[in-house]
Design a protein around this motif. Structure first.
Motif, mmCIF file in Angstrom:
data_model
loop_
_atom_site.group_PDB
_atom_site.id
_atom_site.type_symbol
_atom_site.label_atom_id
_atom_site.label_comp_id
_atom_site.label_asym_id
_atom_site.label_seq_id
_atom_site.Cartn_x
_atom_site.Cartn_y
_atom_site.Cartn_z
ATOM 1 N N ARG A 177 0.752 -0.995 -0.129
ATOM 2 C CA ARG A 177 -0.014 0.494 -0.153
ATOM 3 C C ARG A 177 1.139 1.307 0.281
ATOM 4 N N VAL A 178 0.503 1.920 -1.105
ATOM 5 C CA VAL A 178 1.648 3.565 -1.192
ATOM 6 C C VAL A 178 0.242 4.859 -0.200
ATOM 7 N N ILE A 179 0.653 5.420 0.587
ATOM 8 C CA ILE A 179 -0.385 6.423 1.617
ATOM 9 C C ILE A 179 -0.039 8.264 0.407
ATOM 10 N N PHE A 180 -0.123 8.591 -0.273
ATOM 11 C CA PHE A 180 0.247 10.117 0.006
ATOM 12 C C PHE A 180 -0.984 11.427 1.063
ATOM 13 N N THR A 181 -0.943 12.003 2.230
ATOM 14 C CA THR A 181 -1.373 12.887 2.895
ATOM 15 C C THR A 181 -0.294 14.198 3.226
ATOM 16 N N PRO A 182 -0.776 14.836 3.513
ATOM 17 C CA PRO A 182 -0.577 16.603 3.434
ATOM 18 C C PRO A 182 0.456 16.217 4.635
ATOM 19 N N SER A 183 1.289 16.965 4.471
ATOM 20 C CA SER A 183 1.799 17.588 5.981
ATOM 21 C C SER A 183 1.328 18.653 6.933
ATOM 22 N N GLU A 184 0.464 19.452 6.053
ATOM 23 C CA GLU A 184 -0.308 19.923 6.964
ATOM 24 C C GLU A 184 -2.573 20.185 6.685
ATOM 25 N N ALA A 185 -3.801 19.873 7.642
ATOM 26 C CA ALA A 185 -4.550 20.096 6.913
ATOM 27 C C ALA A 185 -4.884 20.627 5.838
ATOM 28 N N GLU A 186 -5.410 20.157 5.035
ATOM 29 C CA GLU A 186 -5.999 21.340 3.590
ATOM 30 C C GLU A 186 -6.332 20.250 2.703
ATOM 31 N N ALA A 187 -6.892 21.130 1.367
ATOM 32 C CA ALA A 187 -7.840 20.551 0.120
ATOM 33 C C ALA A 187 -6.981 20.333 -0.496
ATOM 34 N N GLY A 188 -7.445 18.613 -1.212
ATOM 35 C CA GLY A 188 -6.740 17.770 -2.457
ATOM 36 C C GLY A 188 -7.169 17.899 -3.380
ATOM 37 N N GLY A 189 -6.403 17.522 -4.512
ATOM 38 C CA GLY A 189 -7.144 17.337 -5.931
ATOM 39 C C GLY A 189 -6.618 16.127 -6.423
ATOM 40 N N ILE A 190 -7.187 15.268 -7.412
ATOM 41 C CA ILE A 190 -7.043 14.265 -8.386
ATOM 42 C C ILE A 190 -7.285 14.553 -9.263
ATOM 43 N N GLY A 191 -5.916 14.212 -10.100
ATOM 44 C CA GLY A 191 -6.592 14.490 -11.670
ATOM 45 C C GLY A 191 -5.709 15.198 -12.826
ATOM 46 N N VAL A 192 -6.775 15.946 -13.021
ATOM 47 C CA VAL A 192 -6.774 17.362 -13.300
ATOM 48 C C VAL A 192 -7.285 18.385 -12.288
ATOM 49 N N ALA A 193 -7.710 18.501 -11.933
ATOM 50 C CA ALA A 193 -8.541 19.165 -9.967
ATOM 51 C C ALA A 193 -6.825 19.374 -9.709
ATOM 52 N N ASP A 194 -6.540 21.051 -9.393
ATOM 53 C CA ASP A 194 -5.779 22.071 -8.608
ATOM 54 C C ASP A 194 -5.972 22.432 -7.124
ATOM 55 N N TYR A 195 -5.252 22.222 -6.747
ATOM 56 C CA TYR A 195 -5.809 22.231 -4.900
ATOM 57 C C TYR A 195 -4.105 22.267 -4.063
ATOM 58 N N ALA A 196 -4.700 22.519 -3.057
ATOM 59 C CA ALA A 196 -2.877 23.008 -2.090
ATOM 60 C C ALA A 196 -2.049 21.106 -2.513
ATOM 61 N N PHE A 197 -3.114 20.399 -2.387
ATOM 62 C CA PHE A 197 -2.534 19.011 -1.957
ATOM 63 C C PHE A 197 -2.635 18.384 -3.665
ATOM 64 N N ASP A 198 -2.104 18.156 -4.336
ATOM 65 C CA ASP A 198 -2.927 17.783 -5.690
ATOM 66 C C ASP A 198 -1.838 16.445 -5.911
ATOM 67 N N ILE A 199 -2.901 15.456 -7.228
ATOM 68 C CA ILE A 199 -1.660 14.228 -7.122
ATOM 69 C C ILE A 199 -2.289 14.351 -9.196
ATOM 70 N N ASP A 200 -1.239 14.512 -9.857
ATOM 71 C CA ASP A 200 -2.351 15.017 -11.618
ATOM 72 C C ASP A 200 -1.708 13.381 -11.873
ATOM 73 N N ASN A 201 -2.963 13.777 -13.080
ATOM 74 C CA ASN A 201 -2.236 11.938 -14.490
ATOM 75 C C ASN A 201 -0.933 11.357 -14.856
ATOM 76 N N SER A 202 -0.529 12.414 -14.661
ATOM 77 C CA SER A 202 1.093 12.034 -15.137
ATOM 78 C C SER A 202 1.808 11.694 -14.144
ATOM 79 N N GLU A 203 1.526 11.679 -12.475
ATOM 80 C CA GLU A 203 1.546 11.251 -11.372
ATOM 81 C C GLU A 203 0.807 9.991 -10.669
ATOM 82 N N LEU A 204 -0.130 10.069 -10.830
ATOM 83 C CA LEU A 204 -0.587 8.499 -11.353
ATOM 84 C C LEU A 204 0.073 7.726 -11.718
ATOM 85 N N ASP A 205 -0.165 8.310 -13.387
ATOM 86 C CA ASP A 205 0.909 6.951 -14.174
ATOM 87 C C ASP A 205 1.878 6.742 -14.346
#
Length: 207
Positions: free
Chosen positions: A1-29
């Motif tokens: 299992r791989v876990i990603f979580t921020p160092s402080e509480a904040e909003a997150g984005g996945i895919g093409v969503a652009d937020y303080a903590f985000d993981i885009d498709n190129s990173e998921l790939d």
């Protein structure tokens, strides 16, 4: 299992969503994992210390190609009683299995498909507040692993299309009213909503 979580509480984005903590498709790939978990629950810790929870999480335009090597994408929003997960802007396709957990609502504002199957679990803190809300005309698609929906209510203005089973359960021992004459129940599934569900078998209640 791989876990990603921020160092402080904040909003997150996945895919093409652009937020303080985000993981885009190129990173998921670039990730190969049995489980990729974005956000944490109360049992996860690092060096014995509970890490920061993600707040609201926004899922936007995740692609099958980016998630093909991830057997399960697990999304968890637990920062405060009103933390929500929202599928927004652009349709998403998940290459295998996808699951979402949120303290409050899970909002489906665009179409999505999980090629194996998916779980949406609102009201994960059992506060009695947190529904699965699917917008008008939208479709949630699933493969043979089917669909599991848990929460304090289901608002199904869109549709569920699964080649496997569809299971619906309440959180926090909330009674479910099905059909007509169900106004007294917090969790309601109307005949119109039942007509929008396609699957091998439909189970409502303990699953």
């Amino acid at each position: 299992r791989v876990i990603f979580t921020p160092s402080e509480a904040e909003a997150g984005g996945i895919g093409v969503a652009d937020y303080a903590f985000d993981i885009d498709n190129s990173e998921l790939d670039k990730i190969t994992a049995g489980v990729l978990q974005i956000g944490i629950n109360t049992t996860d810790s690092h060096d014995g210390v509970i890490d920061q929870y993600l707040g609201d999480i926004f899922v936007d335009g995740v692609t099958s190609a980016a998630t093909d090597n991830i057997e399960e994408l697990r999304i968890i929003s637990r920062n405060g009683v009103d933390s929500q997960v929202t599928f927004e802007n652009t349709d998403s396709t998940f290459g295998n299995h996808m699951s979402v957990e949120a303290n409050d609502d899970i909002n489906v504002d665009v179409n999505f498909t999980a090629l194996d199957g998916f779980k949406l679990e609102a009201d994960i803190d059992f506060s009695g507040v947190g529904a699965n809300i699917i917008g008008t005309g939208l479709t949630m698609g699933a493969g043979s692993d089917g669909v599991l929906l848990i929460g304090e209510d289901l608002i199904l203005d869109g549709s569920i299309n699964s080649t496997g089973d569809v299971d619906i359960a309440s959180s926090n021992a909330i009674d479910i009213g099905v059909g007509t004459g169900i106004e007294a129940y917090t969790y309601q599934i109307s005949n119109e909503e039942l007509q929008r569900i396609t699957g091998d078998n439909l189970t409502i209640g303990d699953v």
